[in-house]
Scaffold this motif. Structure first.
Motif, short mmCIF file in Angstrom:
data_model
loop_
_atom_site.label_atom_id
_atom_site.label_comp_id
_atom_site.label_asym_id
_atom_site.label_seq_id
_atom_site.Cartn_x
_atom_site.Cartn_y
_atom_site.Cartn_z
N ARG A 32 0.84 -1.21 0.00
CA ARG A 32 0.00 0.00 0.00
C ARG A 32 0.87 1.25 0.00
N LEU A 33 1.90 1.24 0.84
CA LEU A 33 2.82 2.38 0.87
C LEU A 33 3.51 2.55 -0.48
N ASN A 34 3.78 1.48 -1.12
CA ASN A 34 4.50 1.50 -2.39
C ASN A 34 3.78 2.32 -3.47
N GLN A 35 2.48 2.48 -3.33
CA GLN A 35 1.72 3.22 -4.34
C GLN A 35 2.12 4.69 -4.42
N LEU A 36 2.76 5.22 -3.38
CA LEU A 36 3.23 6.61 -3.43
C LEU A 36 4.31 6.81 -4.49
N GLN A 37 5.00 5.74 -4.86
CA GLN A 37 6.03 5.87 -5.89
C GLN A 37 5.40 6.24 -7.23
N ASP A 38 4.16 5.83 -7.44
CA ASP A 38 3.48 6.18 -8.69
C ASP A 38 3.22 7.68 -8.80
N GLU A 39 3.25 8.40 -7.66
CA GLU A 39 3.05 9.84 -7.65
C GLU A 39 4.37 10.60 -7.67
N GLY A 40 5.47 9.89 -7.84
CA GLY A 40 6.77 10.54 -7.98
C GLY A 40 7.57 10.65 -6.70
N PHE A 41 7.13 10.04 -5.62
CA PHE A 41 7.86 10.12 -4.36
C PHE A 41 8.86 8.98 -4.25
N ALA A 42 10.05 9.30 -3.73
CA ALA A 42 11.08 8.29 -3.52
C ALA A 42 10.87 7.65 -2.15
N ILE A 43 11.02 6.33 -2.08
CA ILE A 43 10.77 5.60 -0.84
C ILE A 43 11.92 4.66 -0.53
N SER A 44 12.29 4.63 0.73
CA SER A 44 13.17 3.59 1.27
C SER A 44 12.45 3.03 2.49
N ALA A 45 12.16 1.74 2.49
CA ALA A 45 11.39 1.15 3.58
C ALA A 45 11.86 -0.26 3.85
N GLU A 46 11.79 -0.65 5.11
CA GLU A 46 12.13 -2.01 5.49
C GLU A 46 11.49 -2.34 6.83
N ALA A 47 10.94 -3.54 6.96
CA ALA A 47 10.42 -4.05 8.22
C ALA A 47 10.88 -5.49 8.37
N ARG A 48 11.37 -5.84 9.56
CA ARG A 48 11.82 -7.21 9.77
C ARG A 48 11.70 -7.58 11.24
N LEU A 49 11.67 -8.87 11.49
CA LEU A 49 11.58 -9.39 12.84
C LEU A 49 12.98 -9.46 13.46
N LEU A 50 13.03 -9.39 14.78
CA LEU A 50 14.32 -9.35 15.47
C LEU A 50 14.64 -10.67 16.17
N ASP A 51 13.83 -11.01 17.18
CA ASP A 51 14.14 -12.22 17.93
C ASP A 51 13.65 -13.45 17.18
N GLY A 52 14.35 -14.54 17.36
CA GLY A 52 14.03 -15.74 16.59
C GLY A 52 14.66 -15.68 15.21
N PRO A 53 14.22 -16.49 14.30
CA PRO A 53 14.77 -16.49 12.94
C PRO A 53 14.59 -15.11 12.27
N GLN A 54 15.68 -14.60 11.70
CA GLN A 54 15.61 -13.32 11.03
C GLN A 54 14.69 -13.42 9.81
N GLN A 55 13.80 -12.47 9.69
CA GLN A 55 12.83 -12.53 8.59
C GLN A 55 12.45 -11.12 8.17
N THR A 56 12.66 -10.78 6.91
CA THR A 56 12.22 -9.50 6.36
C THR A 56 10.77 -9.61 5.95
N LEU A 57 9.95 -8.72 6.48
CA LEU A 57 8.51 -8.77 6.21
C LEU A 57 8.11 -7.90 5.03
N GLY A 58 8.89 -6.89 4.74
CA GLY A 58 8.58 -6.01 3.62
C GLY A 58 9.73 -5.06 3.38
N SER A 59 9.91 -4.65 2.15
CA SER A 59 10.97 -3.69 1.84
C SER A 59 10.69 -3.00 0.52
N ILE A 60 11.14 -1.74 0.44
CA ILE A 60 11.13 -0.96 -0.79
C ILE A 60 12.46 -0.23 -0.85
N SER A 61 13.32 -0.62 -1.75
CA SER A 61 14.64 0.02 -1.90
C SER A 61 15.26 0.31 -0.54
#
Length: 485
Positions: A32-61
């Motif tokens: 959903r956040l990624n849709q802002l790129q269609d309007e010309g905005f630059a995005i850098s985003a990342e979400a990941r879990l810490l404890d337990g197995p490392q897992q990236t849940l989402g990322s944009i550049s």
């Protein structure tokens, strides 16, 4: 503090999430956040879990370097906690080469040594002067010398602070000094006159008179006429003048107005002189300001400790106080006469200790300038480092805000899990282009910890970016991640 992250039943979270989407596991990303790129905005985003197995849940550049705005303050908080510790207090001192004789006369100058306390207020000065009086001082056969040898006046690097040297209509552009008090701002109390048509009454917040010149154009109006107040600090050849205009109803309550001074150390000298006078302590010479160190072997006549660093950070991050953030960053510089460029290098030196962080450019601790650059991945590396430091993490996370209970009311929206299971710092800039940023921690439905960072930057050709356009999709994206895990 950790009660904010109390684990909720997975079924309750899922029910709340279903009001926004279906199939949470399939949508646990930044789509959903990624849709802002269609309007010309630059995005850098990342979400990941810490404890337990490392897992990236989402990322944009996630390794794209963008401006973090006030999210910069999280770097400052982490660096200062690592350097000083949560219970560190900055000390302000009154010193002299002389000592008071039996008549209470100090045959020499009284030096005020600024300790770089970003939270130094009039209350601290009252205690300092009281302790000086208790030490037996009644008259200084010299002058008050305010020393800002650690840093100040600090060269401005942003348009707001540079323009504020001559004119300012806010408090956040106050000049930086290790000897500043009341966040480098004049404080005026305004109250209506007894009768309509008369000028309002204006005094200093700490006494019966205004410590700076006041151009009083504020008119008293009849009961319930409404109150509209405008105040601007102007500086010319005769010093600071605060022009207060507008109207105030006769039945309006008094209120305080803060406007940045043009010179923080001089404002401290004026404030402290007035307080000394109210304690009956007199001087033979007028006060002066210097960048020189206190001469040795001067002894301490009175001292006052500021609030613990963890309390300073709570105020700095919760209210996104730019003055406090930059003063704390300057405190990291070990050499005298520090400038913001050196403070930025001190922050970068801290970042260099974080394996895998990547590129970073930090010019200030406040994030007022778009010259600060970092990545979503880098911010998460810093947040993870603080998470694993059990002696520092409680103080660090406590300085962040929960969306539901934070002082920034615009965050009070979105799914229940976002409101209750997230602690974050936001960042906002509008010039020379729009910046909306957010970073912090979240707890999942099963109690796992995660980190997230989102940087959204516009350009000279993109439209104004309302926070709602960033926060609403971010809240739903994070909600999906929280409920899916």
């Amino acid at each position: 503090m950790m009660a904010i992250f109390a684990r909720r039943a997975a079924t309750t979270l899922a029910a709340a999430a279903l009001t926004f989407y279906t199939g949470s596991a399939a949508w646990a990303d930044f789509s959903r956040l990624n849709q802002l790129q269609d309007e010309g905005f630059a995005i850098s985003a990342e979400a990941r879990l810490l404890d337990g197995p490392q897992q990236t849940l989402g990322s944009i550049s996630p390794t794209r370097a963008l401006s973090p705005a006030s999210v910069t303050k999280t770097y400052m908080a982490a660096a200062t906690l690592n350097r000083f510790g949560p219970q560190h207090r900055f000390t302000t001192r009154l010193k002299s080469l002389a000592s008071a004789d039996d008549d209470g006369v100090l045959n020499g100058d009284l030096w005020f040594e600024g300790g770089g306390d970003p939270g130094l207020t009039s209350e601290n000065l009252w205690r300092l002067v009281q302790r000086l009086q208790q030490a037996g001082v009644r008259h200084i056969n010299g002058g008050l010398v305010v020393s800002q040898w650690r840093f100040g006046p600090v060269k401005c690097i942003t348009t707001d602070r540079c323009e504020a040297q001559e004119k300012v209509a806010n408090a956040y552009s106050a000049p930086l000094s290790s000897a500043g008090v009341n966040f480098g701002s004049w404080c005026l109390n305004v109250a209506p006159a007894d009768r309509p048509g008369e000028p309002a009454r204006i005094t200093h917040c700490d006494g019966p008179q205004a410590l700076t010149a006041v151009d009083n154009q504020l008119t008293t109006k009849p009961d319930d006429s409404g109150t509209q107040i405008s105040a601007v600090r102007l500086t010319g050849t005769h010093g600071d003048v605060v022009r207060v205009s507008g109207q105030m109803s006769t039945n309006a309550w008094p209120r305080d107005i803060y406007r940045g001074a043009s010179n923080g150390a001089e404002q401290t000298a004026d404030t402290l002189t007035a307080m000394l006078g109210r304690f009956g302590i007199t001087f033979a010479q007028p006060p002066r300001v210097t960048t020189a160190e206190v001469p040795q072997p001067a002894s301490t006549l009175a001292a006052v400790d500021g609030k613990p660093l963890q309390e300073l950070l709570l105020r700095t991050l919760n209210y996104s106080n730019n003055y406090m953030a930059d003063v704390l960053a300057l405190d990291l510089v070990e050499t005298p006469h520090a400038e913001l460029e050196q403070a930025g290098r001190a922050l970068e030196s801290y970042v260099a200790t974080l394996p895998g962080h990547g590129e970073v450019t930090l010019k200030s601790g406040s994030g007022l300038t778009t010259d600060n650059r970092t990545t979503a991945h880098g911010i998460n590396v810093m947040l993870e480092s603080m998470y694993h430091q059990s002696s520092l993490f409680p103080s660090f996370v406590a300085a962040l805000q929960s969306p539901e209970n934070g002082v920034m009311t615009f965050t009070r929206r979105g799914p229940e899990s976002f409101q209750h299971n997230v602690m974050m710092k936001t960042g906002t800039l509008n010039e020379p282009y729009a910046v909306r940023a957010a970073a912090g921690y979240f707890r999942t439905a099963t109690g796992r910890w995660g980190v997230f960072s989102v940087l959204v930057n516009g350009s000279s050709t993109t439209p104004y970016l309302n926070w709602t356009k960033v926060l609403e999709p971010l809240a739903v994206d994070l909600d999906a991640m929280i409920t899916a895990h």
